[in-house]
Design a protein around this motif. Sequence first.
Motif, short mmCIF file in Angstrom:
data_model
loop_
_atom_site.label_atom_id
_atom_site.label_comp_id
_atom_site.label_asym_id
_atom_site.label_seq_id
_atom_site.Cartn_x
_atom_site.Cartn_y
_atom_site.Cartn_z
N THR A 85 10.21 178.96 18.77
CA THR A 85 10.34 177.50 18.27
C THR A 85 9.08 177.45 17.50
O THR A 85 9.59 176.45 16.30
N ASP A 86 8.57 178.55 17.13
CA ASP A 86 7.59 177.79 15.72
C ASP A 86 8.33 177.34 14.67
O ASP A 86 7.58 176.35 13.95
N THR A 87 9.40 177.51 14.24
CA THR A 87 10.46 177.25 12.90
C THR A 87 11.61 176.86 12.82
O THR A 87 12.81 176.29 12.23
N LEU A 88 11.77 176.27 14.18
CA LEU A 88 13.05 176.05 15.18
C LEU A 88 13.46 174.64 14.68
O LEU A 88 14.73 175.08 13.83
N GLU A 89 12.52 173.93 14.11
CA GLU A 89 13.03 172.77 13.74
C GLU A 89 13.60 172.90 12.24
O GLU A 89 14.56 172.02 11.85
N GLU A 90 13.34 173.80 10.91
CA GLU A 90 13.55 174.54 10.20
C GLU A 90 14.82 175.06 9.94
O GLU A 90 15.87 174.23 9.43
N THR A 91 14.96 175.74 11.15
CA THR A 91 16.63 176.20 10.44
C THR A 91 17.65 175.03 10.96
O THR A 91 18.56 174.78 10.55
N ALA A 92 17.16 174.54 12.69
CA ALA A 92 18.07 173.11 13.12
C ALA A 92 17.95 172.30 11.72
O ALA A 92 19.14 171.86 11.24
N PRO A 143 9.77 161.87 16.66
CA PRO A 143 8.46 160.47 16.97
C PRO A 143 8.22 159.26 17.57
O PRO A 143 8.15 158.62 17.47
N GLU A 144 9.37 159.18 15.97
CA GLU A 144 9.31 157.40 15.89
C GLU A 144 10.61 157.28 16.37
O GLU A 144 10.60 156.44 17.72
N TRP A 201 17.93 166.55 12.72
CA TRP A 201 17.45 165.05 11.66
C TRP A 201 15.97 165.23 11.34
O TRP A 201 14.77 164.76 11.39
N TYR A 202 15.06 164.32 13.21
CA TYR A 202 14.53 163.98 13.15
C TYR A 202 13.43 164.53 14.26
O TYR A 202 12.09 164.59 14.64
N THR A 203 13.56 165.73 14.98
CA THR A 203 12.86 166.50 15.76
C THR A 203 11.59 167.11 15.33
O THR A 203 12.31 168.43 14.26
N GLN A 204 10.28 167.25 15.77
CA GLN A 204 9.87 168.62 15.14
C GLN A 204 8.72 169.22 16.30
O GLN A 204 8.60 168.40 17.32
N LYS A 205 8.22 170.48 16.36
CA LYS A 205 7.63 170.60 16.96
C LYS A 205 6.30 170.26 17.64
O LYS A 205 5.88 169.98 15.87
N THR A 206 5.32 169.73 18.06
CA THR A 206 4.23 169.16 17.76
C THR A 206 3.54 169.75 19.00
O THR A 206 2.31 168.89 18.58
N HIS A 207 3.16 170.51 20.08
CA HIS A 207 2.45 171.64 20.76
C HIS A 207 2.94 173.05 20.84
O HIS A 207 3.75 173.01 20.53
N VAL A 208 1.64 173.28 20.43
CA VAL A 208 1.91 174.62 19.98
C VAL A 208 1.90 175.80 21.92
O VAL A 208 2.62 176.69 21.66
#
Length: 380
Positions: A143-150, A228-229, A212-219
């Motif tokens: 999950t730490d860099t999941l948003e980058e690959t996604a 977020p928006e 495109w919009y989703t990101q990890k927000t808590h460790v």
Amino acid sequence: MFQTSALLLLLASLGASASPVDLSARETTKEFVSPPGLNLTYSSPFNSALPNVVIMATGGTIAGAANSATSSGVYSAGSIGVEALIDAVPDLLNISNIYGYQIANVGSPSINSTIQLQIAQAANAILCAPDSTTEGVVVTHGTDTLEETAFFLDLTVNCGKPVVVVGAMRPATAYSADGPANLLQAVTAAASPLSKDRGALITMNDRVGSAWYTQKTHVNYLDTFKAPEPGYIGGFFNNRLFYYNTPATPVFKKTFDVSNITALPRVDIIYGHQEFDARLMEAALELGDVKGLVLASPNGGVGAEAIIARVAEQVPVVRHVRINVGMIAPSAEAPTANNVTISSGLVNNQKSRIQLQLALATGADPRETFEEPLRSILYA
Ligand code: SIN
């Protein structure tokens, strides 16, 4: 099999069953044509009534293992193979034929652009060929860099079929491990016609988000992936997938053809702060192979702008802020002497790095890539 055996024992003691899959009615395993460079490591018996889904496993906590079931924060990511991940969720075979590839088995900080290109090229070959018989691709990932690959896959696999990226916050050996349910939901989304034309998706913790919009927000916590928006685009009720709206594409999204790309240029992120010394950016250039920078920054410190301008004459510098949410709007006219950096728009720092790499690798103009979609709306 960690989860499965414990779960089956528990259910047996309660007189219940774990949705057994009747494989006797299935045809023998259907040969699946592997994309070049991939080795099939798992293939379920074939049922022509079910959709085909390909799982590409890369490691992370979803494939993590610890010494004890109480250990949810200390474990080895990337310990369990794709076969065991699939075996832990027998219901996958009630909804799909599964083909599994072990692309890597690492923590997600070790995922690099070579692996991302391999996944994107394989996903394009599997999903987008005219004779494709595969409905969707699932990528399991730390999950730490999941948003980058996604995000990378969102920009590079675009034939309308779903690519779903999924991870877990607890290792497979933990009490209440979230991986099996997350994997079931990811495959459900990948196999569903409802997921078409929505770009790459992130499914975690009963929610569906646009990559495109989703990101990890808590460790630490399970409900960490958020947009977020704009918010989530869908969810699961009793494992039934639903979407809030008909398919849509993020307004500022750009796409890139990576079919002939063999490597991506190096782009680094520099982190700004009070008393920030912009000479760090010059130091990055001295490494020699840096082809672009992302500056996560308040607006520089004393003297910083002159240095930033000098650096921006040599490589593209994309600017976002540390907060990672919100819009860095471009100026009305680009570029001026006072506007040498490129505004990231809505793209956060780590995703800006990916987008700049893709722009540079494919010959797209970085400023146009980041700024033009926004400028045409903000200053029309
Ligand atoms: C990783 O990103 O590989 C470790 C953390 C996680 O998967 O949650």
